[in-house]
Design an enzyme around this catalytic site. Structure first.
Site, mmCIF file in Angstrom:
data_model
loop_
_atom_site.group_PDB
_atom_site.id
_atom_site.type_symbol
_atom_site.label_atom_id
_atom_site.label_comp_id
_atom_site.label_asym_id
_atom_site.label_seq_id
_atom_site.Cartn_x
_atom_site.Cartn_y
_atom_site.Cartn_z
ATOM 1 C CB SER A 1 -12.419 9.141 -14.321
ATOM 2 O OG SER A 1 -11.629 8.659 -13.275
ATOM 3 C CG HIS B 1 -12.504 3.851 -13.395
ATOM 4 N ND1 HIS B 1 -13.303 4.687 -12.658
ATOM 5 C CD2 HIS B 1 -11.548 4.647 -13.950
ATOM 6 C CE1 HIS B 1 -12.851 5.930 -12.747
ATOM 7 N NE2 HIS B 1 -11.791 5.931 -13.531
ATOM 8 C CD1 TRP C 1 -9.416 5.252 -7.517
ATOM 9 C CD2 TRP C 1 -8.752 4.472 -5.524
ATOM 10 N NE1 TRP C 1 -8.379 6.033 -7.082
ATOM 11 C CE2 TRP C 1 -7.947 5.578 -5.860
ATOM 12 C CE3 TRP C 1 -8.522 3.821 -4.312
ATOM 13 C CZ2 TRP C 1 -6.925 6.046 -5.037
ATOM 14 C CZ3 TRP C 1 -7.498 4.286 -3.491
ATOM 15 C CH2 TRP C 1 -6.721 5.390 -3.855
ATOM 16 C CE LYS D 1 -11.496 12.961 -9.483
ATOM 17 N NZ LYS D 1 -11.989 11.763 -8.919
HETATM 18 C C1 GTR Z 1 -7.369 7.971 -10.547
HETATM 19 C C2 GTR Z 1 -7.811 8.943 -9.510
HETATM 20 C C3 GTR Z 1 -9.295 9.103 -9.554
HETATM 21 C C4 GTR Z 1 -9.831 9.255 -10.958
HETATM 22 C C5 GTR Z 1 -9.044 8.482 -11.985
HETATM 23 C C6 GTR Z 1 -9.220 8.898 -13.457
HETATM 24 O O1 GTR Z 1 -6.023 7.717 -10.510
HETATM 25 O O2 GTR Z 1 -7.403 8.472 -8.264
HETATM 26 O O3 GTR Z 1 -9.674 10.184 -8.726
HETATM 27 O O4 GTR Z 1 -9.931 10.569 -11.325
HETATM 28 O O5 GTR Z 1 -7.690 8.532 -11.764
HETATM 29 O O6 GTR Z 1 -9.410 10.065 -13.767
HETATM 30 O O7 GTR Z 1 -9.119 8.015 -14.295
#
Ligand code: GTR
Length: 411
Positions: free
Chosen positions: A248, A389, A339, A252
């Site tokens: 996540s 996720h 997402w 990045k």
């Molecule tokens: C979310 C965000 C994503 C992702 C995620 C995470 O809220 O919108 O870009 O990075 O968090 O890191 O779990």
């Protein structure tokens, strides 16, 4: 707050009409509503492998100046070992755990290392964790972090969370396959909160970041490189075979770390989505405006120019993947993680392939999005697994297989 103020200043200075933040815009999940777009060509202006390093440098500099932000100075790069840590056997003796503490820009980075017992020059996975080392393994010897922790009462680490993230870390499988695992809490480097760059390692830097200087993702990525510096001093670990992995926001981060630091031998992005592996121009799920609004401290202020204005980006995320070339890189999605735009993540992997091919590598074997739970692995790997996720056993099984092939020469 600091980022908002500089956003206004930036808007006035450069007069970009699109800077208004689409705070309440509804996310789009409909492929038929994706705006028409043209992806910039990572190979623009070049024809041969010999020309790639110069083109690579240009792309890297654009990503640094316009999105993640440059490290302001290398003055604080030096690390020192505060506590070498003592080794103890875990997992019935087949693994050795130790917890060196290194100091970087006045901050203590508490590492948790688990490696095959008696390993010499083992390849390793290096990955940040979200809530502290004590969540990775349920072991009373792992101290709770004293730093600010996201989404916990009072932002404090808790005893009861020992081992709570264990299902996201296939520690035994990693060990059984001959790899070491090195992890640390990302908040050791910089707490994930928009505080105007007062805390974390930023406290050591005299000036607030300029519009083209680092946000937190670039700061975390810099921290990973400094940990790699340290691993170069550890005889049991082979620093030339370190796979940097992240999930996540930390996916990045692993991509940006791998792009900047070619010493990382392999790079893994797990469900990294917007600002990671997903193509920004698709605007599916999380958009540039949305991420800059929710997380004003993640990217540099110049990135605000691209809120609702993705077509003006001089790059897109397939070019971030291409910056790993010819090193192996893995992009993983999950079906329910809409997402993060799974298809956009696949397309970034696919459109990085011409760079790998120019350099004589296979790139991503799949031309079309692979079926669910059916990975495609060349020098670029990709899968979309069932579920949401997270990081699962399935994900780690693929990363280990991919890393064995590329870092251990095993098919
Ligand atoms: C979310 C965000 C994503 C992702 C995620 C995470 O809220 O919108 O870009 O990075 O968090 O890191 O779990």
């Amino acid at each position: 707050m600091m980022r908002y103020r500089s956003c206004l200043i930036l808007a006035l200075t450069i007069g970009v009409a699109h800077i208004a933040i689409a705070q309440d815009a509804k996310p789009n999940y409909d492929e038929s509503k994706i705006p028409a777009y043209t992806l910039p060509d990572p190979l623009a202006g070049i024809e041969s492998a010999a020309q790639w390093p110069a083109r690579r440098k240009q792309i890297l500099e654009q990503f640094a100046a316009e999105m993640f932000g440059k490290v302001p100075t290398d003055k604080f790069n030096a690390i020192s070992v505060k506590d070498a840590g003592t080794r103890k056997q875990v997992l019935g003796g087949k693994a050795t755990m130790w917890q060196p503490v290194i100091t970087l820009a006045g901050r203590d980075l508490n590492l948790l290392v688990v490696m095959p017992t008696d390993s010499q020059q083992a390849p390793a996975f290096l990955a940040y964790n979200f809530h502290g080392n004590h969540t990775v393994l349920d072991d009373a010897d792992i101290p709770l972090t004293k730093n600010w922790v996201r989404s916990k009462p009072d932002n404090r680490a808790r005893e009861e969370d020992r081992g709570s993230a264990a299902s996201r870390w296939a520690v035994e499988k990693i060990i059984d396959n001959g790899f070491a695992l090195v992890t640390l809490y990302y908040g050791d480097v910089d707490p994930d909160v928009d505080d105007g760059f007062e805390n974390g390692v930023h406290a050591a830097f005299p000036d607030k970041p300029a519009a083209d200087q680092w946000g937190s993702i670039a700061t975390w990525a810099w921290g990973l490189s400094r940990v790699l510096d340290f691993l170069g001093t550890v005889p049991e670990i082979d620093e030339t075979r370190v796979a940097v992995m992240g999930h996540s926001r930390l996916g990045k981060t692993s991509l940006w770390a791998g792009a900047n630091d070619e010493r990382f031998a392999l790079v893994i992005s797990n469900n990294s989505g917007c600002g990671g592996a997903a193509i920004s121009r698709r605007r599916i799920g999380e958009s540039v405006a949305r991420i800059n609004t929710s997380f004003p401290h993640w990217f540099c202020d110049n990135f605000l120019k691209y809120n609702d204005n993705e077509s003006q980006l001089p790059f897109d995320q397939h070019m971030l993947i291409a910056l790993m070339a010819p090193r192996p890189v893995y992009v993983a999605s999950a079906v329910e993680d809409t997402w993060a735009d799974p298809r956009g993540e696949f397309l970034a992997a696919k459109h990085a392939t011409p760079v790998y091919e120019l350099l004589g590598r296979e790139g991503l074997p799949a031309d079309e999005m692979p079926a669910v739970d059916e990975p495609s692995q060349g020098s670029i790997g990709y899968h979309i697994r069932s579920g949401g996720h997270s990081v699962t056993e399935f994900d780690w099984t693929q990363y280990i297989k991919f890393a064995k092939r590329h870092l251990m020469n095993e098919q």
